[in-house]
Design a protein around this motif. Structure first.
Motif, PDB file in Angstrom:
ATOM      1  N   GLU A  62      62.603  41.341  80.629  1.00 52.62           N
ATOM      2  CA  GLU A  62      61.697  40.255  80.288  1.00 52.62           C
ATOM      3  C   GLU A  62      61.891  39.826  78.843  1.00 52.62           C
ATOM      4  O   GLU A  62      61.917  40.640  77.930  1.00 52.62           O
ATOM      5  CB  GLU A  62      60.255  40.719  80.474  1.00 52.62           C
ATOM      6  CG  GLU A  62      59.235  39.642  80.194  1.00 52.62           C
ATOM      7  CD  GLU A  62      57.821  40.171  80.374  1.00 52.62           C
ATOM      8  OE1 GLU A  62      57.139  39.715  81.303  1.00 52.62           O
ATOM      9  OE2 GLU A  62      57.408  41.057  79.595  1.00 52.62           O
ATOM     10  N   PRO A  65      62.417  36.132  82.979  1.00 49.41           N
ATOM     11  CA  PRO A  65      63.232  37.278  83.396  1.00 49.41           C
ATOM     12  C   PRO A  65      64.717  36.951  83.216  1.00 49.41           C
ATOM     13  O   PRO A  65      65.166  35.894  83.635  1.00 49.41           O
ATOM     14  CB  PRO A  65      62.921  37.421  84.888  1.00 49.41           C
ATOM     15  CG  PRO A  65      61.870  36.405  85.212  1.00 49.41           C
ATOM     16  CD  PRO A  65      61.875  35.389  84.125  1.00 49.41           C
ATOM     17  N   LEU A  71      62.028  44.940  83.816  1.00 47.12           N
ATOM     18  CA  LEU A  71      61.289  44.423  84.973  1.00 47.12           C
ATOM     19  C   LEU A  71      61.771  45.089  86.256  1.00 47.12           C
ATOM     20  O   LEU A  71      60.983  45.435  87.117  1.00 47.12           O
ATOM     21  CB  LEU A  71      61.468  42.906  85.094  1.00 47.12           C
ATOM     22  CG  LEU A  71      60.819  42.061  84.004  1.00 47.12           C
ATOM     23  CD1 LEU A  71      61.215  40.597  84.166  1.00 47.12           C
ATOM     24  CD2 LEU A  71      59.299  42.198  84.043  1.00 47.12           C
TER      25      LEU A  71
END
Ligand SMILES: [Zn+2]
Length: 833
Positions: free
Chosen positions: A728, A747, A775
């Protein structure tokens, strides 16, 4: 004369003629139907004597289908280079008469709790040479098809009665053709096994990939390429019980069959899948023992990423099997195991084709039962989900949402319209810009494999990427919801219809958020129309316009107001963009005549390709420009760069690269100083830094092995590789590199360990990894520590020009839609950074 002829015979017969006759390959204890054409009778040479070209392969398969009542053939579409994507369906003539019913019963068994497994044929999909320069597979497909058509006796009758074979002779026709041309055009009459011979080292980019240089054996899940689309449709039409994928590996290796490394199997794959794979493996071992070929299994390769051919079936109730044969590349090559001939590699592949079919027949009931239970268990899991659903979308980007929905469609996943607009966790989901996916449906496990995030792993090594979470790849908002928010199931997926709201005598506006907005802007600039970009937010007629809004004045253009309207309306429809006509320049915030609208110039782009450049990364950009944005970029080869006039371009793109020659470096440097913009990626940044074309403060990562013994050393080093994971980043949305992003988090996909320290001035860090950036996917603790707060983007001014550098690939494998805009911004807004 005679002596020369004898010598010739002696050399070639060493490893050629005697090996290429059909008797070298085929089981000899049976009769072959003489009315079935042999490969040589159609293609003009023995199998293995030359590399089969795709056109001849097609000719042979059609001739076989014509001659045999065991075979039907279909053309399922075209490659980028217009080659047919063939499929042969091979089974007993009796089954052929009944094929629709067999297919329905097969699919029905995956949808009901009781099914008759007793007399049903097993379905086996056999695919060859998805990497075009791993040709023994497609060459073996000639033999496999011939054998299945011509062999006679009870054994083959029994096999064909109990199986439906879907034979896909060339999974990558364009690559196969490219490689065959290479190997054949460099072949000597007197075969030369010296690995230094030109025959064994292809020129860039090689035949592994398809037309746009994609590794198609990563596209089974994203399904972005036409070859995959045809194949995945067949897959879901039939749900094969076994799917085999025939490859090649290094020349000094032997033969590999799955299972791969057990600890690296994806946790969503049932253990029984791997157990059955092991059972099937005993058939390969037995068959290879019989012909004296060396082999191994379980020590390399894995079943983790579901985008590979041998792993994709594992999440769809089938069993995927990878074969890897040591490659002769050309016709014969020296190896650690002696002379490795092309015919020998073909023979091993053919042997594995037959051992797969023997296993399918021998284990038929167990494997049919496995698939039946796979779906039964999945239905149980799904029903426990009740009314749960996943919602995904982007209220400002219908196209990206559409393209993810398109993937779901290709995988027969049911999804619904949104009943009405809805908000959750500060994100708005708008009808037409979002879809609802019920979890209680047949392919619930596939849905999990596409939408889940995962950060804990049994193993720290991966053959390929460790994460591919689709809504993150598409940068779409998504969350869990219930079917209460669902409207009708989507049967006929449609793209947003674009167009201009009305004719204006003043100006037109469109926001930059839609995926295809760069396509529209490019068309406008190419037409010679003036357009500007808003570097601030404003409101016109009460509607809010974000950073990056494009304005096209109606006056003082080279077209009349009516012509502009017609042109814009056409192009807006093609690009699925809604364009607003405005009649006043007076706004809340900046007015349309403000200096904060910056004039834009058509990008004239050269994309560096050739030696020293990673072909995958270059191909991704070529494909992106050519197939999605209609942007023409010159593929500038590093070997012709020396004599090229670079002043024709205002933008040069250099993807991951080990660097350029001294001459090209100087040339590039002076072009940048004169005002050019270089967009560079990954290792090109290291090289630019070493040539002082950029100043980058790389973070050093000292890694010392403690308590690691010699045997563990490669695992230790491997664990520090970022094979591909999702992180992220935080965005400064006011920076032109981030125009068109509605969220302040993004992302990003990364498969490198290049870390750049943040700049001391925060405005120079428009994209920055967050404090807890992971993530999804695998990263070592050391690297996770390193990546926090570093920046994946660095912009340096050099003379009158600049270098825009990314450490991450923003265009990964044609399905990372979410970060394509970063590259588009670098190209179109380069003057504003
Ligand atoms: Zn391969």
């Amino acid at each position: 004369m005679q002596r020369i002829f004898l010598l010739f015979l002696l050399i070639t017969s060493l490893f050629s003629q005697s090996q290429t006759d059909l008797s070298y390959y085929l089981p000899q204890n049976i009769e072959y139907n003489p009315s079935i054409p042999t490969p040589k009778s159609v293609i003009g040479h023995h199998v293995g004597e030359w590399h089969i070209t795709h056109d001849k392969l097609v000719e042979y398969m059609k001739a076989l289908a014509n001659a045999s009542n065991r075979i039907t053939i279909e053309d399922r579409g075209k490659t980028f280079e217009d080659r047919p994507l063939l499929l042969l369906t091979i089974t007993s003539p009796k089954n052929h008469q009944n094929l629709k019913a067999i297919q329905s019963a097969h699919i029905e068994a995956t949808e009901t709790n009781s099914a008759n497994l007793e007399n049903r044929p097993i379905v086996v999909y056999q695919g060859f040479s998805i990497h075009g320069n791993e040709p023994s597979g497609s060459n073996a497909a000639l033999l496999a098809a011939y054998y299945l058509a011509a062999a006679e006796g009870s054994e083959i009758d029994n096999l064909l009665e109990h199986s439906v074979i879907l034979l896909d002779p060339s999974l990558n026709p364009d690559g196969l053709q490219r490689f065959a041309y290479w190997a054949n055009s460099n072949k000597n009459i007197n075969l030369n096994p010296d690995p230094n011979d030109r025959e064994y080292s292809e020129v860039w980019p090689g035949g592994r990939t398809n037309h746009y240089w994609f590794d198609m054996n990563r596209d089974w899940l994203p399904v972005q390429l036409p070859e995959s689309r045809a194949r995945i449709e067949t897959f879901h039409n039939w749900l094969p019980n076994i799917l085999t994928d025939h490859h090649e590996m290094g020349t000094n290796a032997s033969f590999f069959f799955q299972p791969g490394i057990p600890s690296r199997t994806h946790p969503l794959t049932p253990q029984l899948n791997q157990d059955l794979t092991k059972g099937i493996a005993t058939y390969h071992a037995k068959a290879l023992d019989k012909i004296g070929s060396l082999y191994y299994s379980e020590e390399s390769f894995d079943d983790f990423y579901y985008g590979k051919g041998s792993t994709f079936p594992d999440i769809n109730g089938g069993i995927g099997i990878l074969f890897e044969q040591a490659s002769s590349r050309g016709h014969v090559q020296e190896s650690e195991n002696g002379l490795l001939t092309f015919p020998f590699t073909i023979k091993n592949q053919f042997t594995a084709v037959l051992s797969t079919l023997a296993a399918a027949n021998g284990m038929r009931k167990d494997i049919l039962e496995y698939q039946h239970n796979f779906f039964k268990d999945a239905r149980n899991e799904a029903s426990k989900e009740g009314k749960k659903a996943i919602i995904f979308g982007d209220e400002k980007d219908a196209a990206k949402t559409y393209h993810l929905a398109e993937i779901l469609k290709r995988h027969r996943i049911d999804f619904h319209e949104l009943k009405s607009d809805f908000s959750k966790d500060g994100k708005k989901y708008k009808k037409g810009y979002s879809y609802v996916v019920p979890k209680n449906q047949k392919n619930t496990r596939l849905i999990n494999a596409m939408f889940e995030t995962r950060t804990a792993f049994k193993d720290s090594l991966f053959y390929d990427i460790s994460a591919w979470t689709f809504p993150l790849a598409f940068n779409l908002d998504y969350t869990e919801t219930t079917m209460a928010n669902a409207g009708n199931s989507v049967k006929n997926l449609q793209q947003l219809s674009g167009g201009v709201s009305s004719k204006s005598e003043y100006a037109y506006l469109f926001e930059w958020n839609e995926y295809y907005s760069p396509k529209l802007l490019n068309a406008i600039l190419k037409k010679g129309l003036r357009a500007k970009v808003a570097v601030k937010q404003f409101k016109s007629n009460g509607k809010a316009y974000d950073y990056g809004t494009i304005m096209i004045p109606a006056k003082n253009q080279n077209l009349s107001a009516t012509e502009i309207y017609t042109f814009l309306n056409d192009k807006a429809q093609e690009s699925h963009i809604k364009v607003d006509a405005v009649s006043t320049g007076l706004n809340e915030g900046i007015d349309l005549g403000s200096r904060n609208f910056k004039a834009l110039e058509l990008p004239k782009i050269a994309l560096l390709v050739g030696d020293g450049i990673t072909s995958y990364d270059a191909g991704e950009i070529w494909h992106l420009f050519d197939t999605r944005y209609d942007i023409i970029a010159t593929k500038l080869d590093t070997k012709t760069m020396k004599r090229a006039d670079l002043s024709r371009y205002n933008t040069i793109i250099m993807v991951n690269s080990s660097g350029l020659s001294e001459g090209n470096t100087k040339k590039l440097q002076s072009w940048i100083k004169d005002g050019g913009t270089l967009v560079a990626y990954k290792n090109a940044l290291k090289w630019l830094n070493s040539k002082k074309l950029m100043t980058i403060d790389f973070k050093k990562n000292k890694l010392i092995a403690k308590n690691i013994n010699y045997e563990q050393r490669s695992d230790f080093r491997g664990a520090q590789v970022i094979g591909g994971a999702i992180f992220e980043a935080e965005l400064d949305r006011s920076h032109p590199i981030n125009f068109g992003y509605k969220n302040d988090k993004l992302p990003m996909f990364r498969n490198s360990t290049l870390f750049i320290n943040e700049d001391k001035n925060s405005y120079n860090n428009p994209i920055q990894y967050t404090k807890k950036p992971l993530l999804s996917g695998y990263i070592s603790e050391e690297n996770l520590d390193s990546i926090r707060k570093t920046v994946p983007l660095k912009i340096n001014r050099v003379g009158r020009g600049k270098v825009i550098g990314f450490t991450d690939n923003t265009n990964f494998r044609a399905f990372w839609y979410g970060t394509n805009k970063l590259l588009m911004n670098a190209i179109f807004f380069r003057e504003e950074m």
